[in-house]
Design an enzyme around this catalytic site. Structure first.
Site, short mmCIF file in Angstrom:
data_model
loop_
_atom_site.label_atom_id
_atom_site.label_comp_id
_atom_site.label_asym_id
_atom_site.label_seq_id
_atom_site.Cartn_x
_atom_site.Cartn_y
_atom_site.Cartn_z
N LEU A 65 0.84 -1.21 0.00
CA LEU A 65 0.00 0.00 0.00
C LEU A 65 0.87 1.25 0.00
O LEU A 65 2.06 1.18 0.27
CB LEU A 65 -0.91 -0.04 1.24
CG LEU A 65 -1.89 -1.23 1.24
CD1 LEU A 65 -2.43 -1.49 2.63
CD2 LEU A 65 -3.03 -0.97 0.26
N PRO A 66 0.27 2.42 -0.30
CA PRO A 66 1.10 3.62 -0.46
C PRO A 66 1.86 4.08 0.79
O PRO A 66 3.07 4.31 0.72
CB PRO A 66 0.10 4.69 -0.90
CG PRO A 66 -1.05 3.94 -1.50
CD PRO A 66 -1.12 2.66 -0.73
N THR A 96 6.34 0.68 1.98
CA THR A 96 7.34 1.50 2.67
C THR A 96 6.60 2.51 3.52
O THR A 96 5.91 3.38 2.98
CB THR A 96 8.23 2.26 1.65
OG1 THR A 96 8.88 1.31 0.83
CG2 THR A 96 9.27 3.11 2.37
N LYS A 171 15.20 0.23 5.35
CA LYS A 171 14.76 0.80 4.06
C LYS A 171 15.03 2.31 4.00
O LYS A 171 15.57 2.82 3.02
CB LYS A 171 13.26 0.50 3.88
CG LYS A 171 12.57 1.24 2.77
CD LYS A 171 12.87 0.68 1.41
CE LYS A 171 12.22 1.51 0.33
NZ LYS A 171 12.58 1.09 -1.00
N LYS A 246 9.27 10.96 -0.88
CA LYS A 246 8.52 10.33 0.22
C LYS A 246 9.48 9.62 1.19
O LYS A 246 9.40 9.79 2.41
CB LYS A 246 7.51 9.33 -0.35
CG LYS A 246 6.82 8.50 0.70
CD LYS A 246 6.14 7.26 0.13
CE LYS A 246 5.97 6.22 1.23
NZ LYS A 246 5.46 4.94 0.76
P1 NAD Z 1 0.80 2.49 -6.09
O1 NAD Z 1 0.19 3.76 -5.65
O2 NAD Z 1 1.01 2.21 -7.54
O3 NAD Z 1 -0.08 1.25 -5.51
C1 NAD Z 1 -0.76 1.26 -4.28
C2 NAD Z 1 -2.07 0.52 -4.50
O4 NAD Z 1 -2.74 0.42 -3.25
C3 NAD Z 1 -3.01 1.24 -5.47
O5 NAD Z 1 -3.38 0.36 -6.51
C4 NAD Z 1 -4.20 1.63 -4.58
O6 NAD Z 1 -5.44 1.60 -5.27
C5 NAD Z 1 -4.12 0.58 -3.52
N1 NAD Z 1 -4.80 0.95 -2.27
C6 NAD Z 1 -4.68 2.10 -1.55
N2 NAD Z 1 -5.46 2.04 -0.45
C7 NAD Z 1 -6.08 0.84 -0.48
C8 NAD Z 1 -7.02 0.20 0.38
N3 NAD Z 1 -7.49 0.79 1.48
N4 NAD Z 1 -7.46 -1.04 0.04
C9 NAD Z 1 -6.99 -1.64 -1.09
N5 NAD Z 1 -6.12 -1.09 -1.94
C10 NAD Z 1 -5.67 0.14 -1.63
O7 NAD Z 1 2.17 2.37 -5.29
P2 NAD Z 1 3.41 1.42 -5.64
O8 NAD Z 1 4.34 2.11 -6.56
O9 NAD Z 1 2.92 0.05 -5.97
O10 NAD Z 1 4.14 1.39 -4.20
C11 NAD Z 1 3.61 0.64 -3.11
C12 NAD Z 1 4.57 0.75 -1.94
O11 NAD Z 1 5.87 0.27 -2.34
C13 NAD Z 1 4.80 2.20 -1.47
O12 NAD Z 1 4.88 2.21 -0.07
C14 NAD Z 1 6.13 2.59 -2.12
O13 NAD Z 1 6.83 3.56 -1.37
C15 NAD Z 1 6.85 1.25 -2.10
N6 NAD Z 1 7.89 1.10 -3.15
C16 NAD Z 1 7.66 1.49 -4.44
C17 NAD Z 1 8.64 1.34 -5.40
C18 NAD Z 1 8.42 1.76 -6.83
O14 NAD Z 1 9.39 1.78 -7.60
N7 NAD Z 1 7.18 2.06 -7.24
C19 NAD Z 1 9.88 0.76 -5.06
C20 NAD Z 1 10.09 0.35 -3.74
C21 NAD Z 1 9.07 0.52 -2.79
#
Ligand code: NAD
Length: 296
Positions: A65-66, A96, A171, A246
């Site tokens: 999740l975000p 994260t 992290k 972030k």
């Molecule tokens: P994203 O925003 O693409 O995905 C998050 C998903 O969670 C979305 O599809 C959203 O609809 C869903 N969501 C939000 N609230 C919800 C709820 N209450 N119930 C169900 N679904 C819900 O984000 P991401 O890029 O996939 O990143 C996810 C996590 O991973 C973050 O914490 C980010 O910091 C971490 N991260 C991302 C990357 C990257 O390169 N994108 C790399 C390492 C870590």
């Protein structure tokens, strides 16, 4: 094969969940975005109508999740994971988030005798799809052992960082280093260019000299030397600038709370803040070289 609930099929979660399906597990998925769920169903997963539906009866629950507030509400909210899961389940949060939220969730879950780990990842969308993420895991030994086989399917390295919250701590420290390195690498490459050095030749030198870093040799912020780097596709992410911002803000909040001196981290945060505000919002974090070169 395990019954796995997967909550959060965004940029990262979609590839991770697909790898669990490919490995033969029964994955029941929920995301607020129904299109994301439909894509996983096409690959062999099943759709859940809400968090409780996904979690009920599952052996393993994975969340991606975000940020902290989303994780707290999905775990601890009414009809959330904690209300619905059973005491033999293993709960794995790969988001994260801030260390305090991670520890709050861990405390609430473990108070009920349920296994929980924080397991944030290093590696971007490509690594999530390829199953080559690095997981930094916080939680008791027994919870780590229970989560490890599932994490191994989605990653190339699964490392036990310590107790609850230790994965998140590792992290933010790692990503603070990365943010600082990337800016330093960009400053040097930009200056080398202004001094008339050929980029490839300077890369050949620095990559074999003491300036070498992951930011240079795996993710070179100028096009050419590292073909897979986002610099070769107009800085499309990859790992977006706002995501780096972030993580740096999480690091700065934590540094303040524990009174750790992080002057370079603070400077990196300020630079990423300006990069994102002044045209870099949709770019990869390595695009900060365009901000330094006044090309935004
Ligand atoms: P994203 O925003 O693409 O995905 C998050 C998903 O969670 C979305 O599809 C959203 O609809 C869903 N969501 C939000 N609230 C919800 C709820 N209450 N119930 C169900 N679904 C819900 O984000 P991401 O890029 O996939 O990143 C996810 C996590 O991973 C973050 O914490 C980010 O910091 C971490 N991260 C991302 C990357 C990257 O390169 N994108 C790399 C390492 C870590």
């Amino acid at each position: 094969m395990a019954d796995i609930a997967f909550i959060g099929l965004g940029n990262m979660g979609s590839g991770m969940a697909a790898n669990l399906v490919k490995a033969g597990h029964a994955v029941r998925a929920f995301d607020l975005n129904p299109d994301a769920v439909a894509k996983l169903v096409e690959l062999g997963g099943t759709a859940a109508t809400d968090v409780a539906h996904a979690v009920k009866g599952a052996d393993v629950v994975v969340t991606m999740l975000p940020a902290g507030p989303h994780v707290k509400s999905v775990y601890l909210g009414e009809t959330g994971i904690l209300e619905t899961t059973h005491d033999q389940a293993v709960l794995i949060d790969c988001s994260t988030i801030d260390v305090t939220s991670a520890r709050d969730v861990a405390a609430a879950v473990t108070a009920k005798g349920i296994a929980f780990v924080d397991a944030p990842v290093s590696g971007g969308v490509a690594a999530a799809e390829a199953g080559t993420l690095t997981f930094m895991v916080g939680g008791p030994d027994a919870a780590f052992s229970a989560a490890e086989p599932i994490l191994n399917i989605m990653g190339k390295a699964v490392i036990h960082a310590g107790d609850a919250g230790a994965g998140q701590a590792a992290k933010i420290c790692n990503n603070m280093m990365l943010g600082i390195h990337m800016i330093g690498t960009c400053e040097a490459l930009n200056m080398a260019r202004k001094l008339g050095l050929d980029t490839q030749r300077f890369y050949d030198i620095a990559s074999k000299a003491s300036g070498q870093s992951w930011s240079l040799t795996s993710y070179c912020p100028v096009p050419g030397p590292v073909p897979s780097a986002p610099s070769n596709r107009d800085y499309m992410p990859g790992f977006a600038g706002p995501m780096m911002l972030k993580d740096l803000k999480l690091a700065m909040g934590t540094a303040e709370a524990i009174d750790a001196q992080t002057p370079m981290g603070a400077q990196a945060t300020e630079i990423y803040e300006r990069f994102v505000a002044e045209g870099g919002e949709t770019l990869d974090f390595s695009g900060v070289i365009k901000w330094l070169a006044r090309e935004l």
